[in-house]
Scaffold this motif. Sequence first.
Motif, short mmCIF file in Angstrom:
data_model
loop_
_atom_site.label_atom_id
_atom_site.label_comp_id
_atom_site.label_asym_id
_atom_site.label_seq_id
_atom_site.Cartn_x
_atom_site.Cartn_y
_atom_site.Cartn_z
N LEU A 54 0.83 -1.20 0.00
CA LEU A 54 0.00 0.00 0.00
C LEU A 54 0.88 1.26 0.00
CD1 LEU A 54 -2.85 1.17 0.06
CD2 LEU A 54 -2.74 1.08 2.56
N THR A 55 1.96 1.24 0.77
CA THR A 55 2.89 2.36 0.80
C THR A 55 3.55 2.55 -0.57
OG1 THR A 55 3.33 1.93 3.14
CG2 THR A 55 4.93 3.28 1.97
N LEU A 56 3.91 1.46 -1.22
CA LEU A 56 4.50 1.54 -2.55
C LEU A 56 3.51 2.13 -3.56
CD1 LEU A 56 7.15 0.77 -3.98
CD2 LEU A 56 6.13 -1.43 -4.49
N PHE A 57 2.26 1.73 -3.46
CA PHE A 57 1.21 2.25 -4.33
C PHE A 57 1.04 3.77 -4.13
CE2 PHE A 57 -3.34 3.41 -4.49
CZ PHE A 57 -3.58 3.23 -5.84
N ILE A 58 0.96 4.20 -2.89
CA ILE A 58 0.79 5.63 -2.58
C ILE A 58 2.01 6.42 -3.04
CG2 ILE A 58 0.58 7.29 -0.70
CD1 ILE A 58 -1.20 5.20 0.72
N ALA A 59 3.21 5.85 -2.85
CA ALA A 59 4.43 6.53 -3.29
C ALA A 59 4.42 6.72 -4.80
CB ALA A 59 5.66 5.73 -2.86
N TYR A 77 8.31 6.54 -15.46
CA TYR A 77 8.44 5.08 -15.48
C TYR A 77 8.56 4.51 -14.06
CZ TYR A 77 9.22 5.61 -20.49
OH TYR A 77 9.09 5.91 -21.81
N ALA A 78 9.34 5.19 -13.23
CA ALA A 78 9.49 4.75 -11.84
C ALA A 78 8.16 4.86 -11.10
CB ALA A 78 10.55 5.57 -11.13
N ALA A 79 7.42 5.94 -11.35
CA ALA A 79 6.14 6.13 -10.68
C ALA A 79 5.12 5.08 -11.12
CB ALA A 79 5.59 7.53 -10.96
N ILE A 80 5.08 4.81 -12.41
CA ILE A 80 4.15 3.81 -12.93
C ILE A 80 4.50 2.42 -12.41
CG2 ILE A 80 3.39 2.63 -15.03
CD1 ILE A 80 3.58 5.35 -16.45
N ALA A 81 5.79 2.10 -12.39
CA ALA A 81 6.22 0.79 -11.87
C ALA A 81 5.84 0.65 -10.40
CB ALA A 81 7.72 0.62 -12.06
N SER A 82 6.08 1.68 -9.61
CA SER A 82 5.73 1.66 -8.20
C SER A 82 4.22 1.52 -8.01
CB SER A 82 6.24 2.93 -7.52
OG SER A 82 5.84 2.98 -6.18
N VAL A 84 1.96 0.23 -10.17
CA VAL A 84 1.46 -1.08 -10.62
C VAL A 84 1.87 -2.18 -9.66
CG1 VAL A 84 1.67 -2.81 -12.45
CG2 VAL A 84 1.30 -0.42 -13.04
N ILE A 85 3.15 -2.20 -9.25
CA ILE A 85 3.62 -3.22 -8.32
C ILE A 85 2.90 -3.11 -6.99
CG2 ILE A 85 5.61 -4.01 -6.99
CD1 ILE A 85 7.33 -3.27 -9.44
N GLY A 86 2.74 -1.89 -6.49
CA GLY A 86 2.04 -1.68 -5.23
C GLY A 86 0.59 -2.11 -5.29
N PHE A 87 -0.10 -1.76 -6.39
CA PHE A 87 -1.51 -2.09 -6.53
C PHE A 87 -1.73 -3.59 -6.64
CE2 PHE A 87 -5.42 -2.54 -9.06
CZ PHE A 87 -6.31 -1.92 -8.20
N THR A 88 -0.99 -4.25 -7.54
CA THR A 88 -1.18 -5.69 -7.71
C THR A 88 -0.72 -6.46 -6.46
OG1 THR A 88 0.93 -5.86 -8.86
CG2 THR A 88 -1.05 -5.66 -10.21
N GLY A 89 0.38 -6.03 -5.88
CA GLY A 89 0.84 -6.69 -4.65
C GLY A 89 -0.15 -6.55 -3.52
N TYR A 90 -0.76 -5.38 -3.41
CA TYR A 90 -1.75 -5.16 -2.37
C TYR A 90 -2.97 -6.06 -2.59
CZ TYR A 90 -5.11 -2.81 0.66
OH TYR A 90 -6.04 -2.55 1.62
N LEU A 91 -3.45 -6.13 -3.82
CA LEU A 91 -4.62 -6.98 -4.10
C LEU A 91 -4.33 -8.46 -3.82
CD1 LEU A 91 -6.11 -5.48 -7.37
CD2 LEU A 91 -6.97 -5.27 -5.05
#
Length: 105
Positions: A54-59, A77-82, A84-91
């Motif tokens: 969740l923190t990665l998604f918000i960042a 690119y860094a923001a999008i990667a953070s 996407v990874i945060g959102f999918t990881g959270y789900l």
Amino acid sequence: MALVACPKCQKRISSLAKQCEHCKTDLSGNTESLTIISHIERSNSLMTQSFIFLTLFIAGVVVWFWGGEPAQGLTSYAAIASFVIGFTGYLVTRVRIVLHKRKSV
């Protein structure tokens, strides 16, 4: 003699064993309390993972919109990667938490 799951590490051990050969947990006492403690530790681990994603998604969202305009170049690119990874990881972690809570202790 049968193979059973260790109440601490969940690996297969002999039902006659006095100590788990994998995690060295003493099995001569009350093993139900070890099962409950293991369940709580797993719940805490999943909640920590959920918080990290969740923190990665918000960042990712904050970096994307920092300064009022969408990011450009490498920052985007860094923001999008953070994001996407945060959102999918959270789900995925939330689904794992629901499945873990459905397990009986």
